[in-house]
Design a protein around this motif. Structure first.
Motif, PDB file in Angstrom:
ATOM      1  N   LEU A  17      36.052  42.863  48.211  1.00 23.99           N
ATOM      2  CA  LEU A  17      34.879  42.234  47.999  1.00 23.99           C
ATOM      3  C   LEU A  17      33.909  43.684  47.994  1.00 23.99           C
ATOM      4  N   GLU A  18      33.882  44.299  49.259  1.00 22.82           N
ATOM      5  CA  GLU A  18      32.918  45.587  49.358  1.00 22.82           C
ATOM      6  C   GLU A  18      33.353  46.551  48.699  1.00 22.82           C
ATOM      7  N   ASP A  19      34.628  46.882  48.332  1.00 24.54           N
ATOM      8  CA  ASP A  19      34.912  47.842  47.355  1.00 24.54           C
ATOM      9  C   ASP A  19      34.524  47.586  45.957  1.00 24.54           C
ATOM     10  N   LEU A  20      34.495  46.434  45.531  1.00 24.46           N
ATOM     11  CA  LEU A  20      34.362  45.965  44.082  1.00 24.46           C
ATOM     12  C   LEU A  20      32.802  45.974  44.002  1.00 24.46           C
ATOM     13  N   GLN A  21      31.941  45.556  45.125  1.00 24.48           N
ATOM     14  CA  GLN A  21      30.646  45.625  44.971  1.00 24.48           C
ATOM     15  C   GLN A  21      29.941  46.742  44.857  1.00 24.48           C
ATOM     16  N   GLN A  22      30.508  48.057  44.753  1.00 25.00           N
ATOM     17  CA  GLN A  22      30.125  49.166  44.705  1.00 25.00           C
ATOM     18  C   GLN A  22      30.069  49.585  43.222  1.00 25.00           C
ATOM     19  N   GLU A  23      30.785  48.650  42.338  1.00 22.89           N
ATOM     20  CA  GLU A  23      30.864  48.939  41.055  1.00 22.89           C
ATOM     21  C   GLU A  23      30.068  47.758  40.177  1.00 22.89           C
ATOM     22  N   ARG A  24      30.146  46.554  40.900  1.00 19.71           N
ATOM     23  CA  ARG A  24      29.410  45.304  40.163  1.00 19.71           C
ATOM     24  C   ARG A  24      28.966  44.405  41.210  1.00 19.71           C
ATOM     25  N   SER A  25      28.524  43.346  40.597  1.00 19.64           N
ATOM     26  CA  SER A  25      28.274  42.007  41.509  1.00 19.64           C
ATOM     27  C   SER A  25      29.287  41.199  41.527  1.00 19.64           C
ATOM     28  N   ILE A  26      29.946  40.856  42.503  1.00 17.10           N
ATOM     29  CA  ILE A  26      31.038  39.706  42.370  1.00 17.10           C
ATOM     30  C   ILE A  26      30.943  38.845  43.691  1.00 17.10           C
ATOM     31  N   ALA A  27      31.287  37.564  43.621  1.00 13.98           N
ATOM     32  CA  ALA A  27      31.227  36.716  44.508  1.00 13.98           C
ATOM     33  C   ALA A  27      32.551  36.898  45.420  1.00 13.98           C
ATOM     34  N   TYR A  28      32.506  36.486  46.801  1.00 10.94           N
ATOM     35  CA  TYR A  28      33.402  36.449  47.837  1.00 10.94           C
ATOM     36  C   TYR A  28      34.498  35.493  47.382  1.00 10.94           C
ATOM     37  N   THR A  29      34.216  34.366  46.970  1.00  9.86           N
ATOM     38  CA  THR A  29      35.077  33.272  46.496  1.00  9.86           C
ATOM     39  C   THR A  29      35.792  33.852  45.183  1.00  9.86           C
ATOM     40  N   THR A  30      35.287  34.589  44.500  1.00  7.36           N
ATOM     41  CA  THR A  30      36.140  35.193  43.207  1.00  7.36           C
ATOM     42  C   THR A  30      37.250  35.986  43.773  1.00  7.36           C
ATOM     43  N   VAL A  31      36.902  36.880  44.359  1.00 11.82           N
ATOM     44  CA  VAL A  31      38.108  37.762  45.055  1.00 11.82           C
ATOM     45  C   VAL A  31      39.107  37.004  46.202  1.00 11.82           C
ATOM     46  N   MET A  32      38.691  36.150  46.552  1.00 10.41           N
ATOM     47  CA  MET A  32      39.670  35.037  47.564  1.00 10.41           C
ATOM     48  C   MET A  32      40.273  34.340  46.440  1.00 10.41           C
ATOM     49  N   THR A  33      39.652  33.891  45.363  1.00 15.83           N
ATOM     50  CA  THR A  33      40.854  33.116  44.341  1.00 15.83           C
ATOM     51  C   THR A  33      41.792  34.071  43.698  1.00 15.83           C
ATOM     52  N   VAL A  34      41.465  35.445  43.413  1.00 19.29           N
ATOM     53  CA  VAL A  34      42.329  36.056  42.466  1.00 19.29           C
ATOM     54  C   VAL A  34      43.442  36.532  43.594  1.00 19.29           C
ATOM     55  N   LEU A  35      43.180  36.760  44.827  1.00 21.40           N
ATOM     56  CA  LEU A  35      44.040  37.212  45.554  1.00 21.40           C
ATOM     57  C   LEU A  35      45.100  36.082  46.086  1.00 21.40           C
ATOM     58  N   ASP A  36      44.744  34.856  46.111  1.00 19.67           N
ATOM     59  CA  ASP A  36      45.273  33.651  46.286  1.00 19.67           C
ATOM     60  C   ASP A  36      46.340  33.344  45.095  1.00 19.67           C
ATOM     61  N   ASN A  37      45.685  33.631  43.938  1.00 20.47           N
ATOM     62  CA  ASN A  37      46.698  33.555  42.794  1.00 20.47           C
ATOM     63  C   ASN A  37      47.765  34.593  42.640  1.00 20.47           C
ATOM     64  N   LEU A  38      47.443  35.611  42.974  1.00 21.18           N
ATOM     65  CA  LEU A  38      48.469  36.967  43.269  1.00 21.18           C
ATOM     66  C   LEU A  38      49.341  36.593  44.179  1.00 21.18           C
ATOM     67  N   HIS A  39      49.092  35.655  45.273  1.00 23.09           N
ATOM     68  CA  HIS A  39      49.906  35.257  46.625  1.00 23.09           C
ATOM     69  C   HIS A  39      50.871  34.225  45.758  1.00 23.09           C
ATOM     70  N   GLN A  40      50.268  33.318  45.011  1.00 25.03           N
ATOM     71  CA  GLN A  40      51.442  32.214  44.406  1.00 25.03           C
ATOM     72  C   GLN A  40      52.225  32.743  43.430  1.00 25.03           C
ATOM     73  N   LYS A  41      51.767  33.749  42.682  1.00 24.20           N
ATOM     74  CA  LYS A  41      52.577  34.462  41.761  1.00 24.20           C
ATOM     75  C   LYS A  41      53.604  35.249  42.385  1.00 24.20           C
ATOM     76  N   GLY A  42      53.531  35.474  43.687  1.00 27.15           N
ATOM     77  CA  GLY A  42      54.620  36.440  44.406  1.00 27.15           C
ATOM     78  C   GLY A  42      54.476  37.848  44.029  1.00 27.15           C
ATOM     79  N   TRP A  43      53.070  38.254  43.915  1.00 31.62           N
ATOM     80  CA  TRP A  43      52.651  39.552  43.608  1.00 31.62           C
ATOM     81  C   TRP A  43      52.235  40.407  45.018  1.00 31.62           C
ATOM     82  N   VAL A  44      51.695  39.309  45.756  1.00 30.55           N
ATOM     83  CA  VAL A  44      51.310  39.950  47.077  1.00 30.55           C
ATOM     84  C   VAL A  44      51.493  38.901  48.247  1.00 30.55           C
ATOM     85  N   ARG A  45      52.169  39.549  49.441  1.00 28.03           N
ATOM     86  CA  ARG A  45      52.403  38.626  50.409  1.00 28.03           C
ATOM     87  C   ARG A  45      51.140  38.569  51.464  1.00 28.03           C
ATOM     88  N   ARG A  46      50.959  37.519  52.201  1.00 26.33           N
ATOM     89  CA  ARG A  46      49.864  37.528  53.238  1.00 26.33           C
ATOM     90  C   ARG A  46      50.193  37.100  54.446  1.00 26.33           C
TER      91      ARG A  46
END
Length: 169
Positions: A17-46
């Motif tokens: 979130l902090e890294d992305l906010q240097q370029e644009r405004s974005i919500a914490y929940t948006t980043v959390m949802t994207v990372l959760d989706n990537l986890h469900q697709k098997g692209w990231v482990r957590r």
């Protein structure tokens, strides 16, 4: 995924979130949802860390890109034509990278065209001539005929015994 690959280590939603906010405004929940989706697709482990998760890429960006290219290529009805078209779109730098990759995949023994190895001419080791047997002295003095006949029998200065043993040159 770009941010996760960029750091090449487990990251939190807050770090992304902090890294992305240097370029644009974005919500914490948006980043959390994207990372959760990537986890469900098997692209990231957590892994849980307190009340948050640390996310880590399952594969490298290069492996992901290779999988995409392989998938696209395998869906072609003419894979050879697809490769020719793809290579035609490449820059000189990309073609150089391709040549390097082919060398790596093929291994060191096939990196250059096959040639006969160049070798130094082999030389037989120099051997000391064998001593000629000494015959006992006779009462008769040696004549030019008797010494010449011995020299001509085995060749000029050659030991007839060694010539018969295959040591002659």
């Amino acid at each position: 995924m770009t941010r996760v690959w960029k750091w090449n280590r487990p990251v939190t939603v807050r770090e992304v979130l902090e890294d992305l906010q240097q370029e644009r405004s974005i919500a914490y929940t948006t980043v959390m949802t994207v990372l959760d989706n990537l986890h469900q697709k098997g692209w990231v482990r957590r892994e849980a860390e307190g009340r948050a998760y640390r996310y880590e890429a399952v594969s490298t960006r290069a492996a992901y890109a290779a999988a995409l290219m392989n998938e696209a290529w395998s869906q072609s009805d003419n894979p050879a034509a697809a490769l020719v078209a793809f290579f035609g779109m490449m820059s000189d730098e990309q073609r150089g990278a391709l040549r390097d990759a082919v060398r790596i995949v093929q291994g060191p023994e096939t990196t250059e065209p096959t040639r006969e190895p160049t070798r130094e001419p082999t030389r037989e080791p120099v051997r000391e001539p064998e001593a000629e047997p000494v015959e006992p002295a006779t009462a008769e003095p040696a004549t030019a005929e008797s010494t010449g006949s011995a020299a001509s029998a085995g060749g000029a200065g050659e030991n007839p015994a060694s010539a018969s043993e295959g040591g002659g040159r």
